[in-house]
Design a protein around this motif. Structure first.
Motif, mmCIF file in Angstrom:
data_model
loop_
_atom_site.group_PDB
_atom_site.id
_atom_site.type_symbol
_atom_site.label_atom_id
_atom_site.label_comp_id
_atom_site.label_asym_id
_atom_site.label_seq_id
_atom_site.Cartn_x
_atom_site.Cartn_y
_atom_site.Cartn_z
ATOM 1 N N VAL A 73 0.853 -1.185 0.000
ATOM 2 C CA VAL A 73 0.000 0.000 0.000
ATOM 3 C C VAL A 73 0.889 1.235 0.000
ATOM 4 C CG1 VAL A 73 -1.777 1.315 1.210
ATOM 5 C CG2 VAL A 73 -1.802 -1.190 1.309
ATOM 6 N N THR A 77 -1.582 3.581 -4.699
ATOM 7 C CA THR A 77 -2.475 2.426 -4.757
ATOM 8 C C THR A 77 -3.801 2.828 -5.386
ATOM 9 O OG1 THR A 77 -1.495 1.431 -2.778
ATOM 10 C CG2 THR A 77 -3.720 0.733 -3.356
ATOM 11 N N ILE A 82 -11.009 -1.601 -5.154
ATOM 12 C CA ILE A 82 -11.590 -1.774 -3.822
ATOM 13 C C ILE A 82 -13.035 -1.293 -3.794
ATOM 14 C CG2 ILE A 82 -11.388 -1.082 -1.391
ATOM 15 C CD1 ILE A 82 -8.333 -0.650 -2.046
ATOM 16 N N LEU A 165 -8.905 -2.364 2.930
ATOM 17 C CA LEU A 165 -7.520 -2.823 2.840
ATOM 18 C C LEU A 165 -7.085 -3.532 4.113
ATOM 19 C CD1 LEU A 165 -5.746 0.206 1.113
ATOM 20 C CD2 LEU A 165 -5.841 -2.135 0.218
#
Length: 312
Positions: A73, A77, A82, A165
Motif C-alpha cells: 500500500v 495504490t 476496492i 484494505l
C-alpha cells in the motif's frame, strides 16, 4: 509566550465580536511552545468538540501508518478495485477516470469532481448506504490529479478504502495504532453506515488535538515516518477563494494533503468549519489549538494570527 501574554490573548478572544456583533462562541484555546503549555476553557467548558475537517488530518495520519507498515500500500495504490465491488456504477462515463484514481487523489481533493460533495447539506436526507453510489456516480469532469476541489467526498472514500484494505474496522485500527499510543481516549467518531465518516464528526479534547499536533511538529514521533509528514505538506494547489491575506501568518494560501499551507515561516495547519484550528509553527516549536462553534471566523482567525505573532 508567557502566562501574561496568554491571558491577554484570552481577553481578546472573550471581548471579540463577529460581524453580527455577537461574542465568539469559543470552546478552547490551547498553545504549547517547547515545554510550556497554556489552556483556557471558555465558559468553563469540559465537553469534547466536533473537530469537523481536522478529522481529515487524522485520516491522513492513519493512511501514513498503513503505508509505513505494509509493502503493498502506498499513495499510488488504485482505489477503484476496492470500491467497485461495493458500489453500483450507473454513470458509465466515470469508469475510466475512476480506474485512474489513487489514494493520493483522495488525500488532496483531486479526484476530478466539479461539484462539492458530502458536506452535510447535500446528504441530509440520504441513506448512508447510498453515499458511496452517490459519490462514484457524480460527474467526474477532470482527469484525476489535475483539478483541486475541496469537499468531504475523497476522505469518505478513503475511510472505505482503508477499512477494506485492513480487513478490520477502521476505528478499532485507529484506536490501536494512533489514539491509544497518543493517550486519546473517550472520543466519539460518527459512522456513515459501516464506515467512520472520515472527513468529519470526530469529537476530541484540546489535549487530544495537541497530541496529534506534536506528531506533526516532531516528524511523526514513530507513529508515521517523517517522510510521510512532509508528504502531507506537499503543495497541491493555491486556494485564493478561501485565503486570508490580511493575516500575515495564519492564512489558507495553499493546500497540501489534509493540511493547509501558509506562505510564511513554514507554518501549516489543519482547519475545520466553525473555528477548528490545529496550527503548527515549526520555527517556534509551537502548536496552537482552537475549537469553537463559530460560523463567522474572520475575527477568530485574526486572533489565531495574533497568537502566532506572540510566540517568541
Amino acid at each position: 509566550m508567557d502566562s501574561q501574554q496568554f491571558d491577554g490573548l484570552v481577553d481578546l478572544f472573550e471581548s471579540a465580536r463577529d460581524r453580527d456583533g455577537d461574542p465568539l462562541n469559543m470552546h478552547y484555546l490551547l498553545i504549547k511552545q517547547g515545554e510550556t503549555e497554556h489552556l483556557h476553557a471558555f465558559g468553563g467548558r469540559t465537553e469534547r468538540s466536533d473537530i469537523r475537517s481536522l478529522s481529515k488530518t487524522i485520516m491522513a495520519l492513519l493512511t501514513g501508518t498503513i503505508v509505513k507498515s505494509r509493502d503493498d500500500v502506498d499513495e499510488d495504490t488504485p482505489v477503484w478495485p476496492i470500491l467497485e465491488p461495493l458500489s453500483t456504477l450507473t454513470r458509465e462515463e466515470n469508469r475510466e477516470k475512476l480506474q485512474r484514481v489513487r489514494i493520493k487523489h483522495l488525500l488532496n481533493h483531486t479526484i476530478g469532481f466539479n461539484e462539492v460533495l458530502m458536506m452535510r447539506g447535500d446528504i441530509a436526507d440520504m441513506d448512508p448506504a447510498d453515499y458511496l453510489d452517490y459519490i462514484v456516480n457524480s460527474p467526474i469532469m477532470h482527469e484525476p490529479g489535475t483539478h483541486y476541489l475541496y469537499s468531504n467526498a475523497g476522505f469518505y472514500l478513503l475511510s472505505i478504502v482503508l477499512q477494506e484494505l485492513l480487513g478490520e474496522d477502521l476505528e478499532a485500527y485507529a484506536d490501536r495504532v494512533l489514539f491509544r499510543p497518543l493517550g486519546i481516549t473517550g472520543y466519539t467518531w460518527e459512522r456513515y453506515g459501516k464506515y467512520v465518516a472520515g472527513a468529519t464528526r470526530l469529537w476530541l479534547t484540546p489535549h487530544d488535538l495537541l497530541a496529534v499536533g506534536e506528531v506533526l511538529l516532531h516528524g511523526g514521533q514513530g507513529i508515521v515516518s517523517a517522510r510521510w509528514i512532509e508528504r502531507m505538506k506537499q503543495f497541491t494547489d493555491f486556494t485564493p477563494g478561501v485565503d486570508t491575506p490580511t493575516n500575515p501568518l495564519f492564512r489558507r494560501w495553499a493546500y497540501g494533503s489534509s493540511l493547509w499551507l501558509s506562505n510564511r515561516r513554514g507554518i501549516f495547519f489543519g482547519h475545520g468549519t466553525d473555528g477548528q484550528t490545529l496550527a503548527i509553527v515549526p520555527d517556534r516549536q509551537a502548536v496552537v489549538v482552537t475549537t469553537a462553534h463559530q460560523v463567522d471566523v474572520v475575527r477568530l482567525e485574526e486572533l489565531v494570527d495574533k497568537a502566532i505573532t506572540l510566540l517568541d
